[in-house]
Design a protein around this motif. Structure first.
Motif, mmCIF file in Angstrom:
data_model
loop_
_atom_site.group_PDB
_atom_site.id
_atom_site.type_symbol
_atom_site.label_atom_id
_atom_site.label_comp_id
_atom_site.label_asym_id
_atom_site.label_seq_id
_atom_site.Cartn_x
_atom_site.Cartn_y
_atom_site.Cartn_z
ATOM 1 N N LYS A 325 0.806 -1.228 0.000
ATOM 2 C CA LYS A 325 0.000 0.000 0.000
ATOM 3 C C LYS A 325 0.835 1.272 0.000
ATOM 4 N N GLU A 326 2.144 1.134 0.271
ATOM 5 C CA GLU A 326 3.003 2.308 0.366
ATOM 6 C C GLU A 326 3.953 2.397 -0.824
ATOM 7 N N ILE A 327 4.365 3.602 -1.154
ATOM 8 C CA ILE A 327 5.377 3.806 -2.187
ATOM 9 C C ILE A 327 6.647 3.074 -1.765
ATOM 10 N N PRO A 328 7.282 2.305 -2.675
ATOM 11 C CA PRO A 328 8.547 1.656 -2.315
ATOM 12 C C PRO A 328 9.526 2.674 -1.735
ATOM 13 N N ILE A 329 9.935 2.435 -0.511
ATOM 14 C CA ILE A 329 10.838 3.356 0.170
ATOM 15 C C ILE A 329 12.213 3.331 -0.485
ATOM 16 N N GLY A 330 12.719 4.495 -0.862
ATOM 17 C CA GLY A 330 14.044 4.589 -1.468
ATOM 18 C C GLY A 330 14.035 4.446 -2.973
ATOM 19 N N ILE A 331 12.856 4.466 -3.591
ATOM 20 C CA ILE A 331 12.824 4.333 -5.052
ATOM 21 C C ILE A 331 13.517 5.513 -5.737
ATOM 22 N N GLU A 332 13.650 6.608 -5.013
ATOM 23 C CA GLU A 332 14.356 7.772 -5.568
ATOM 24 C C GLU A 332 15.848 7.502 -5.758
ATOM 25 N N ILE A 349 -2.174 1.566 -6.666
ATOM 26 C CA ILE A 349 -1.328 2.633 -7.203
ATOM 27 C C ILE A 349 -2.058 3.973 -7.216
ATOM 28 N N TYR A 350 -3.351 3.943 -7.456
ATOM 29 C CA TYR A 350 -4.102 5.208 -7.462
ATOM 30 C C TYR A 350 -3.944 5.932 -6.124
ATOM 31 N N TYR A 351 -4.038 5.169 -5.036
ATOM 32 C CA TYR A 351 -3.927 5.803 -3.719
ATOM 33 C C TYR A 351 -2.487 6.110 -3.338
ATOM 34 N N MET A 352 -1.503 5.386 -3.922
ATOM 35 C CA MET A 352 -0.105 5.782 -3.733
ATOM 36 C C MET A 352 0.155 7.139 -4.367
ATOM 37 N N ILE A 353 -0.445 7.351 -5.550
ATOM 38 C CA ILE A 353 -0.239 8.602 -6.273
ATOM 39 C C ILE A 353 -0.734 9.794 -5.454
ATOM 40 N N LYS A 354 -1.774 9.580 -4.647
ATOM 41 C CA LYS A 354 -2.332 10.668 -3.856
ATOM 42 C C LYS A 354 -1.439 11.067 -2.694
ATOM 43 N N ASP A 355 -0.445 10.217 -2.393
ATOM 44 C CA ASP A 355 0.519 10.560 -1.345
ATOM 45 C C ASP A 355 1.331 11.769 -1.802
ATOM 46 N N GLU A 360 7.620 13.711 -5.733
ATOM 47 C CA GLU A 360 9.000 14.002 -5.360
ATOM 48 C C GLU A 360 9.927 12.804 -5.597
ATOM 49 N N VAL A 361 9.462 11.603 -5.249
ATOM 50 C CA VAL A 361 10.348 10.434 -5.306
ATOM 51 C C VAL A 361 10.315 9.717 -6.657
ATOM 52 N N THR A 362 9.379 10.088 -7.535
ATOM 53 C CA THR A 362 9.273 9.399 -8.827
ATOM 54 C C THR A 362 9.501 10.312 -10.027
ATOM 55 N N GLN A 363 9.784 11.577 -9.794
ATOM 56 C CA GLN A 363 9.870 12.533 -10.898
ATOM 57 C C GLN A 363 11.024 12.232 -11.862
ATOM 58 N N HIS A 364 12.003 11.431 -11.443
ATOM 59 C CA HIS A 364 13.142 11.100 -12.302
ATOM 60 C C HIS A 364 12.858 9.927 -13.235
ATOM 61 N N ILE A 365 11.695 9.278 -13.089
ATOM 62 C CA ILE A 365 11.364 8.087 -13.874
ATOM 63 C C ILE A 365 10.527 8.500 -15.083
ATOM 64 N N PRO A 366 11.006 8.305 -16.305
ATOM 65 C CA PRO A 366 10.285 8.780 -17.507
ATOM 66 C C PRO A 366 8.940 8.099 -17.728
ATOM 67 N N LYS A 367 8.826 6.809 -17.439
ATOM 68 C CA LYS A 367 7.602 6.078 -17.774
ATOM 69 C C LYS A 367 7.145 5.240 -16.589
ATOM 70 N N ILE A 368 5.963 5.579 -16.069
ATOM 71 C CA ILE A 368 5.369 4.817 -14.967
ATOM 72 C C ILE A 368 3.942 4.447 -15.364
ATOM 73 N N SER A 369 3.590 3.182 -15.265
ATOM 74 C CA SER A 369 2.252 2.753 -15.649
ATOM 75 C C SER A 369 1.773 1.629 -14.749
ATOM 76 N N VAL A 370 0.474 1.362 -14.829
ATOM 77 C CA VAL A 370 -0.135 0.273 -14.065
ATOM 78 C C VAL A 370 -1.054 -0.504 -14.999
ATOM 79 N N THR A 371 -0.993 -1.830 -14.947
ATOM 80 C CA THR A 371 -1.851 -2.665 -15.783
ATOM 81 C C THR A 371 -3.002 -3.219 -14.957
#
Length: 405
Positions: A325-332, A349-355, A360-371
């Motif tokens: 349920k939480e954003i992977p810690i240290g993904i930055e 993932i929808y509720y992770m995005i609302k965090d 801040e921790v994912t802005q360096h990743i060009p492509k993020i998606s959920v299937t």
């Protein structure tokens, strides 16, 4: 340049398209492509020195066509029957001395003739998704064979014969319980093997491969599917391994801890191999890894990535992990990450995005998606799109998705 190439190809007889209206060939032609009907095409060209025949959109293939092809075209080097309606190989195939490549992939061929042992120049034999269930003993004569894909049930005797093929580079086998002797020890003799796949009939089939104390020294790709309590000790000796795929049940040790120091590992796929609540990647783990797939880690609630772990990771695919349920810690810390995919985790993932920390921790990743699956089909959304969806609209949408499955 295109016109020049076409002109040269025509002049030198590189290849030719054949159908009912244009069936006669010049003596220069070495490669033909047959479209649709195959009626009388070969009969009208028996004297040509064809080395390659390709078939497209052929709905029926009479036995006489296969027999003519094999008996009258002695210089054939490539026979690729993949996806064709062929049902058998005549014994005359053994007379094709120059044959280098033979494939009956995805056909209804169920028996290999014993004469196949006469193909002393054969380098590739592809039986994948065919109906072949046994290999003739004569296969041991194919000393030049480098590539064998044969998902068949093997026993000790058959695998011992295969171990005589010292030039074999790729081997895929399916094993069953009840072998009278350990079938794995022979694999270590295949010194040139670079790709090895050992599969049970299911993830519950016991794989006891510890007896292979000395694996092929140059192994680069390994796939294991079945049931085992622990990974074999020899897996740590695979200094050249680049890709590992594990679909294993019953593991009592953490495969991540076992594999973390492999010096050249680039691609790792683990399928339901972790039963801990916490998934922790520590500093220095997986120094060269570029692709990581974590499939069906149903018990994982927290994922931690320390700085210095997986420094070269470019592609990370996670899921489904319904308890995460939480954003992977240290993904930055994964500064080279280019692709991040969450499988079958739309709601999570929808509720992770609302965090508030998400951007801040994912802005360096060009492509993020959920299937996700809806009405029997797989769809995906980018997290950029999901972030624009209001909670009230998402709740309606997720109910529609869940009801459709």
């Amino acid at each position: 340049m295109h016109e020049v190439i076409r002109g040269k190809a025509k002049y030198w007889g590189f290849s030719h398209f054949v159908n009912r209206e244009h069936s006669n060939l010049s003596s220069k032609i070495r490669r033909i492509s047959i479209q649709g009907s195959i009626d009388s095409v070969l009969e009208s060209n028996k004297d040509s020195k064809i080395r390659s025949v390709s078939l497209f959109n052929v709905g029926k293939m009479p036995n006489c066509f296969v027999t003519t092809l094999i008996m009258d075209f002695k210089l054939i080097k490539v026979l690729d029957f993949e996806d064709s309606p062929i049902e058998y190989l005549p014994k005359e195939v053994g007379n094709l001395f120059h044959l280098h490549y033979l494939s009956v992939k995805n056909t209804r061929v169920n028996v290999l003739p014993r004469s196949i042992g006469k193909l002393l120049n054969l380098e590739t034999l592809n039986l994948k998704r065919s109906l072949v269930s046994m290999l003739p003993a004569e296969i041991k004569n194919l000393k030049k064979l480098r590539y064998l894909v044969a998902y068949i049930s093997v026993n000790f005797k058959e695998l011992k014969e295969l171990s005589k093929l010292r030039n074999l580079r790729k081997l895929g086998i399916r094993v069953t319980n009840g072998n009278e002797k350990d079938p794995y020890a022979c694999i270590g003799n295949l010194e040139k093997l670079v790709c090895l796949s050992i599969q049970g009939t299911s993830r519950e089939e016991i794989l006891d491969i510890e007896s292979m104390t000395s694996p092929p020294p140059g192994l680069e790709r390994l796939h294991l599917k079945g049931n085992m309590k622990k990974l074999p000790d020899w897996i740590l000796k695979l200094d050249h391994i680049e890709r590992i795929s594990l679909e294993l049940s019953g593991l009592t040790d953490d495969p991540l801890r076992v594999l973390k120091d492999l010096p050249n590992l680039l691609d790792l796929m683990l399928w339901d191999t972790c039963h801990d609540e916490r998934l922790h990647f520590k500093e220095g783990w997986f120094p060269k890894l570029k692709i990581l797939e974590l499939v069906d880690f149903k018990g994982v609630e927290l994922m931690i990535i320390e700085k210095g772990a997986m420094p070269n990771l470019e592609d990370l695919r996670i899921g489904s992990c319904p308890r995460l349920k939480e954003i992977p810690i240290g993904i930055e810390h994964l500064r080279n990450l280019k692709i991040l995919v969450f499988r079958l985790m739309l709601k999570e993932i929808y509720y992770m995005i609302k965090d508030e920390k998400w951007k801040e921790v994912t802005q360096h990743i060009p492509k993020i998606s959920v299937t996700f699956i809806m009405k029997g089909k797989i769809y995906y959304h980018t997290t950029k799109y999901l972030s624009s969806v209001l909670p009230v609209d998402f709740e309606k949408y997720i109910k529609e998705v869940e009801q459709s499955t």
